[in-house]
Structures are given as structure tokens and as C-alpha cells.
Design a protein around this motif. Structure first.
Motif, PDB file in Angstrom:
ATOM      1  N   LEU A 144     -19.816   1.778 -24.621  1.00 41.33           N
ATOM      2  CA  LEU A 144     -20.655   2.969 -24.609  1.00 41.33           C
ATOM      3  C   LEU A 144     -21.468   3.080 -23.329  1.00 41.33           C
ATOM      4  O   LEU A 144     -21.909   2.072 -22.759  1.00 41.33           O
ATOM      5  CB  LEU A 144     -21.618   2.939 -25.793  1.00 41.33           C
ATOM      6  N   TRP A 145     -21.687   4.309 -22.899  1.00 39.52           N
ATOM      7  CA  TRP A 145     -22.672   4.571 -21.873  1.00 39.52           C
ATOM      8  C   TRP A 145     -24.056   4.568 -22.530  1.00 39.52           C
ATOM      9  O   TRP A 145     -24.178   4.677 -23.752  1.00 39.52           O
ATOM     10  CB  TRP A 145     -22.395   5.919 -21.210  1.00 39.52           C
ATOM     11  N   GLU A 166     -25.008   7.384 -24.910  1.00 44.97           N
ATOM     12  CA  GLU A 166     -24.220   7.313 -26.143  1.00 44.97           C
ATOM     13  C   GLU A 166     -24.783   6.244 -27.081  1.00 44.97           C
ATOM     14  O   GLU A 166     -24.919   6.474 -28.288  1.00 44.97           O
ATOM     15  CB  GLU A 166     -22.762   7.003 -25.801  1.00 44.97           C
ATOM     16  N   GLY A 178     -28.047   7.417 -28.517  1.00 48.79           N
ATOM     17  CA  GLY A 178     -27.822   8.461 -29.506  1.00 48.79           C
ATOM     18  C   GLY A 178     -27.389   7.900 -30.845  1.00 48.79           C
ATOM     19  O   GLY A 178     -27.833   8.366 -31.906  1.00 48.79           O
ATOM     20  N   ILE A 179     -26.530   6.889 -30.826  1.00 44.60           N
ATOM     21  CA  ILE A 179     -26.075   6.269 -32.076  1.00 44.60           C
ATOM     22  C   ILE A 179     -27.218   5.509 -32.742  1.00 44.60           C
ATOM     23  O   ILE A 179     -27.409   5.580 -33.966  1.00 44.60           O
ATOM     24  CB  ILE A 179     -24.872   5.348 -31.811  1.00 44.60           C
ATOM     25  N   GLU A 224     -18.179   4.633 -34.800  1.00 46.35           N
ATOM     26  CA  GLU A 224     -19.122   5.323 -33.936  1.00 46.35           C
ATOM     27  C   GLU A 224     -18.679   5.263 -32.467  1.00 46.35           C
ATOM     28  O   GLU A 224     -18.775   6.260 -31.729  1.00 46.35           O
ATOM     29  CB  GLU A 224     -20.515   4.714 -34.079  1.00 46.35           C
ATOM     30  N   VAL A 225     -18.215   4.105 -32.036  1.00 41.46           N
ATOM     31  CA  VAL A 225     -17.784   3.965 -30.643  1.00 41.46           C
ATOM     32  C   VAL A 225     -16.571   4.844 -30.370  1.00 41.46           C
ATOM     33  O   VAL A 225     -16.518   5.557 -29.363  1.00 41.46           O
ATOM     34  CB  VAL A 225     -17.494   2.491 -30.311  1.00 41.46           C
ATOM     35  N   ALA A 252     -17.601   8.467 -30.092  1.00 42.68           N
ATOM     36  CA  ALA A 252     -18.275   8.723 -28.816  1.00 42.68           C
ATOM     37  C   ALA A 252     -17.274   8.816 -27.670  1.00 42.68           C
ATOM     38  O   ALA A 252     -17.390   9.678 -26.782  1.00 42.68           O
ATOM     39  CB  ALA A 252     -19.304   7.626 -28.542  1.00 42.68           C
ATOM     40  N   ARG A 311     -16.425  12.070 -25.013  1.00 42.64           N
ATOM     41  CA  ARG A 311     -17.034  11.797 -23.705  1.00 42.64           C
ATOM     42  C   ARG A 311     -16.421  12.685 -22.631  1.00 42.64           C
ATOM     43  O   ARG A 311     -15.214  12.923 -22.591  1.00 42.64           O
ATOM     44  CB  ARG A 311     -16.826  10.331 -23.343  1.00 42.64           C
ATOM     45  N   ASN A 325     -23.434  16.246 -26.962  1.00 43.22           N
ATOM     46  CA  ASN A 325     -23.696  14.862 -27.326  1.00 43.22           C
ATOM     47  C   ASN A 325     -23.428  14.595 -28.805  1.00 43.22           C
ATOM     48  O   ASN A 325     -23.857  15.356 -29.664  1.00 43.22           O
ATOM     49  CB  ASN A 325     -25.164  14.555 -27.005  1.00 43.22           C
ATOM     50  N   LEU A 326     -22.710  13.534 -29.094  1.00 41.95           N
ATOM     51  CA  LEU A 326     -22.311  13.220 -30.461  1.00 41.95           C
ATOM     52  C   LEU A 326     -23.530  13.075 -31.375  1.00 41.95           C
ATOM     53  O   LEU A 326     -23.612  13.667 -32.437  1.00 41.95           O
ATOM     54  CB  LEU A 326     -21.506  11.914 -30.449  1.00 41.95           C
ATOM     55  N   HIS A 327     -24.474  12.246 -30.968  1.00 43.57           N
ATOM     56  CA  HIS A 327     -25.723  12.080 -31.709  1.00 43.57           C
ATOM     57  C   HIS A 327     -26.858  12.358 -30.726  1.00 43.57           C
ATOM     58  O   HIS A 327     -27.387  11.426 -30.104  1.00 43.57           O
ATOM     59  CB  HIS A 327     -25.853  10.663 -32.267  1.00 43.57           C
TER      60      HIS A 327
END
Length: 207
Positions: free
Chosen positions: A133-134, A137, A140-141, A175-176, A179, A183, A202-204
């Protein structure tokens, strides 16, 4: 047989396998270990499947180190290897890796043939999965799961360790992957054969 010829064959095959599948994204040169290592091709859907390419012009010198890293992150791995390297490769990669054999003659396109089926990775490492993840990201999770308090100003390494420690492995993997599917700005995102996921915000989103 050059690396780009093998890559073209693999991307074409993956494009055919996943045509019309809105749940699949194919990405070239996906970074792992916080981007310090890159796998040639990754397929992201219900699993994370890495493809490492070794053409006839390549050597297998880097393969043991690459395998040790991929074994911590990918649900499945397939080695796409020139036939001349196949026997030696079998002694390097784990039994659960799959193999595609690549061959070509007389300037014809590379042909891929199944050599061995892959199986599920038994040794996933949560912190390495989180490192895909960045920072935005990861944060956000954490925020989505009520875990961001006290971590909003922390460096990305602290965020990934918190994710790995707090989320069950299956949830972390879900979750990953989600994301990664949405992306923007992948290094290899201009491949004409790439299967595209719809790109959302953005996902979350971090509030």
C-alpha cells in the motif's frame, strides 16, 4: 527470444483469460517490499497472482532472491520461463509455483505452454502484504476500521505494521487487493493489453 517478446505473449494470454472480467486488473512492474522490488506482471482479482518472466536471454541468477520475496506476498506465482531454463528453475522455485514454458523459432511470436499448475501460497506474511500500500491507502484503510487514531502523522512503515497487527489476514488481503484495483498512477499502467478496473476516488477516504 527477448524479454519483451515473452512479456507481449504473457499480456496477450492474460488479456484473453480475463476478457470482460470487471473484477480483474493486470499491472506491469508492480512494486513489492515498499516498492523496492518489482514483479514483471501481477493479476489482481480475488487473489494476487505474480508472474515472473525469464526469457532465453535472461539468466536465473536473481531468481532465488526474487522467489524469497514473492513467497511472502503473492497468493499464487507463475514463472514464465524459456524452455532452456526450465529444468534448472524447478530446483529454485517452491513446489506451489506454477510454470509456463515459453518457446519461439524463426522470428515467430512466443508460444506459451503450461508446464505445471500453481497452488496457494502457504507462507504469506501480513506485514509484507500491507507494504504493498501507499501511505494514503494504508491510512484510509486504518481510518475505515477505526484504527487511525494516533497514527495519522506516522510514517507509512508504522501504518503498515498496525494494519498487519490489527486486521485478520483474510481481511487485510481483501483490503489491499481492493486498494490496488482502484489505484491510479501505476508505473506500467499504459500497457495496451492491460485489463482495466473502473477508477474511483479514494477507496476509504481519509476524513
Amino acid at each position: 527470444m527477448r524479454d519483451r517478446d515473452v512479456r507481449t505473449a504473457v499480456l496477450t494470454e492474460l488479456d484473453a483469460l480475463h476478457a470482460g472480467d470487471a473484477n480483474t486488473r493486470v499491472v506491469q512492474e508492480m512494486g513489492i517490499w515498499a516498492g523496492s522490488v518489482r514483479v514483471d506482471v501481477a493479476v489482481i482479482n480475488g487473489e494476487l497472482h505474480g508472474f515472473e518472466l525469464k526469457s532465453a536471454r535472461d539468466t536465473l541468477e536473481r531468481l532465488p532472491a526474487q522467489a524469497a520475496l514473492y513467497n511472502q506476498v503473492f497468493d499464487r506465482v507463475t514463472l514464465v520461463v524459456a524452455e532452456r531454463h526450465a529444468d534448472k528453475a524447478l530446483h529454485i522455485i517452491p513446489d506451489w509455483w506454477g510454470i509456463w514454458l515459453a518457446s519461439a523459432s524463426n522470428e515467430q511470436p512466443v508460444v506459451l505452454a503450461p508446464g505445471r499448475s500453481n497452488a496457494s501460497n502457504p507462507n504469506l506474511q501480513p506485514v509484507q502484504i500491507a507494504r504493498l500500500l501507499w501511505r494514503a491507502e494504508a491510512l484510509g484503510i486504518l481510518d475505515h476500521h477505526g484504527l487511525a487514531r494516533g497514527f495519522r502523522s506516522k510514517p507509512v512503515e508504522a501504518l503498515t505494521h498496525r494494519l498487519a497487527a490489527e486486521l485478520p489476514l483474510d481481511l487485510l488481503r481483501d483490503e489491499v487487493r481492493l486498494a490496488l484495483k482502484v489505484r491510479q498512477g501505476w508505473l506500467g499502467d499504459n500497457a495496451p493489453q492491460q485489463c482495466k478496473m473502473p477508477i474511483h476516488a479514494n477507496l476509504h477516504p481519509v476524513e
